[in-house]
Design an enzyme around this catalytic site. Structure first.
Site, PDB file in Angstrom:
ATOM      1  N   ASN A  23     -76.985  46.952  19.117  1.00 60.40           N
ATOM      2  CA  ASN A  23     -76.543  47.124  20.560  1.00 60.40           C
ATOM      3  C   ASN A  23     -75.482  46.659  20.493  1.00 60.40           C
ATOM      4  OD1 ASN A  23     -76.256  48.369  22.527  1.00 60.40           O
ATOM      5  ND2 ASN A  23     -78.836  48.461  22.913  1.00 60.40           N
ATOM      6  N   LYS A  28     -74.720  47.378  23.699  1.00 57.18           N
ATOM      7  CA  LYS A  28     -74.273  47.484  25.505  1.00 57.18           C
ATOM      8  C   LYS A  28     -72.650  47.747  25.517  1.00 57.18           C
ATOM      9  CE  LYS A  28     -78.979  45.841  25.146  1.00 57.18           C
ATOM     10  NZ  LYS A  28     -79.792  44.808  25.912  1.00 57.18           N
ATOM     11  N   HIS A  56     -83.128  54.266  25.219  1.00 57.37           N
ATOM     12  CA  HIS A  56     -83.373  52.695  26.269  1.00 57.37           C
ATOM     13  C   HIS A  56     -83.503  52.576  27.581  1.00 57.37           C
ATOM     14  CE1 HIS A  56     -81.460  47.930  26.103  1.00 57.37           C
ATOM     15  NE2 HIS A  56     -81.923  48.585  24.976  1.00 57.37           N
ATOM     16  N   GLY A  85     -82.789  40.235  26.849  1.00 57.60           N
ATOM     17  CA  GLY A  85     -81.935  39.231  27.742  1.00 57.60           C
ATOM     18  C   GLY A  85     -82.131  38.549  28.342  1.00 57.60           C
ATOM     19  N   SER A 142     -84.784  39.469  22.649  1.00 55.11           N
ATOM     20  CA  SER A 142     -84.699  38.478  22.758  1.00 55.11           C
ATOM     21  C   SER A 142     -84.586  38.265  20.857  1.00 55.11           C
ATOM     22  CB  SER A 142     -84.884  37.499  23.535  1.00 55.11           C
ATOM     23  OG  SER A 142     -85.010  37.716  24.740  1.00 55.11           O
ATOM     24  N   GLU A 189     -89.112  47.869  22.785  1.00 54.26           N
ATOM     25  CA  GLU A 189     -88.324  46.574  23.588  1.00 54.26           C
ATOM     26  C   GLU A 189     -88.590  46.411  24.444  1.00 54.26           C
ATOM     27  OE1 GLU A 189     -84.534  47.054  22.005  1.00 54.26           O
ATOM     28  OE2 GLU A 189     -83.841  47.859  23.355  1.00 54.26           O
ATOM     29  N   GLU A 200     -82.312  50.318  29.170  1.00 53.52           N
ATOM     30  CA  GLU A 200     -81.794  50.850  29.982  1.00 53.52           C
ATOM     31  C   GLU A 200     -80.832  51.597  31.158  1.00 53.52           C
ATOM     32  OE1 GLU A 200     -79.167  47.769  28.056  1.00 53.52           O
ATOM     33  OE2 GLU A 200     -80.523  46.272  28.467  1.00 53.52           O
TER      34      GLU A 200
HETATM   35  P1  13P Z   1     -81.277  41.739  23.519  1.00 55.30           P
HETATM   36  O1  13P Z   1     -81.410  41.039  22.263  1.00 55.30           O
HETATM   37  O2  13P Z   1     -80.291  41.019  24.414  1.00 55.30           O
HETATM   38  O3  13P Z   1     -82.299  41.143  24.074  1.00 55.30           O
HETATM   39  O4  13P Z   1     -81.432  43.122  23.562  1.00 55.30           O
HETATM   40  C1  13P Z   1     -82.280  44.125  23.224  1.00 55.30           C
HETATM   41  C2  13P Z   1     -82.010  44.996  23.704  1.00 55.30           C
HETATM   42  O5  13P Z   1     -82.218  45.469  24.733  1.00 55.30           O
HETATM   43  C3  13P Z   1     -81.061  45.880  22.299  1.00 55.30           C
HETATM   44  O6  13P Z   1     -81.509  47.652  22.414  1.00 55.30           O
END
Ligand code: 13P
Length: 253
Positions: A12, A14, A100, A176, A216, A170, A102
């Protein structure tokens, strides 16, 4: 005999990358996958909308799939700034990530909206990756399993099956942050998700549906996580922006 589910490694991106980055990331991965011996892993890349065409072109013939990070709940119409699932399918997407954290947090998306989006995406011929996960506050309050069960129950689309739907766990506190879930924490939630899926969809579908871990995931922890009985792949953010790291994760099974 335990069921063998095909591992899915999904990147992803993002809101990261410009055209040159997409070109070099996709070209690097395409080269590796074309000459890879281990074709038993399904690899997916989800770039930002405007980079879909370029990424799809660059990946052509490599066996790597392409997906999007969101879609609208309607198939078409007056929705300024939104993108339809039908267009995503038309652009060559196979998957769309929905719900997600976010988007749940930054855009106030609810389980009900995510379910609607997922049903529309399925109708457009896409596969869906439904994201769920608890915050640190919820974990500390002992609500982890309940929150994940609840999000799953209400955001899973009608018509979900192991061939058209993937769940991604997640934990919000692991995204992150570099703070990855321990294997015990991940397996605990994945097992609860599996149980909920079996209750909702029946034992066969629930057993066959893939559950990804995200938060992560890195070359240094991927092997351990991907070896867990109910972890069937990864949804990778930061590490998917490096050919070397993403590829190492894809080979860690
Ligand atoms: P990270 O791997 O940067 O922690 O992000 C995970 C994520 O949100 C994937 O959708």
């Amino acid at each position: 005999m335990p069921l063998k589910r095909k591992i899915l490694i999904a990147g992803n991106w993002k809101m990261n990358g410009l055209k040159k980055d997409a070109r070099s990331l996709a070209a690097g991965l395409a080269k590796k996958n074309s000459s890879a011996k281990n074709q038993s892993v399904e690899i997916l890349i989800c770039p930002p909308f405007p980079l879909l065409a370029l990424t799809a072109d660059t990946l052509k013939g490599s066996g790597i799939k392409i997906g999007a990070q969101d879609c609208h709940s309607q198939l078409t119409g007056a929705h300024t700034g939104d993108v339809s699932a039908a267009l995503l399918a038309n652009m060559g997407c196979t998957y769309v990530i929905l719900g997600h954290s976010e988007r749940r947090i930054n855009h106030g998306e609810t389980d009900k909206q995510i379910k609607m989006k997922a049903e529309t995406a399925l109708a457009a011929g896409l596969k869906v990756i439904i994201c769920i996960g608890e915050t640190l506050k919820q974990r500390k309050a002992g609500q982890t399993l309940n929150i994940n069960r609840q999000q799953l129950r209400y955001s899973l689309p009608v018509g979900a099956s192991a061939s058209n739907t993937v769940v991604a766990y997640e934990p919000v506190w692991a995204i992150g942050t570099g703070q990855v879930a321990t294997p015990e924490q991940a397996q605990d939630v994945h097992a609860a998700v599996r149980k909920t899926l079996k209750n909702k969809l029946g034992s066969e579908e629930g057993n066959a549906m893939r559950i990804l871990y995200g938060g992560s995931m890195k070359p240094s922890n991927a092997k351990e996580l991907l070896a867990l009985p109910d972890v069937d792949g990864g949804l990778i953010g930061g590490a998917s922006l490096s050919v070397k790291d993403f590829w190492t994760i894809a080979q860690a099974t």
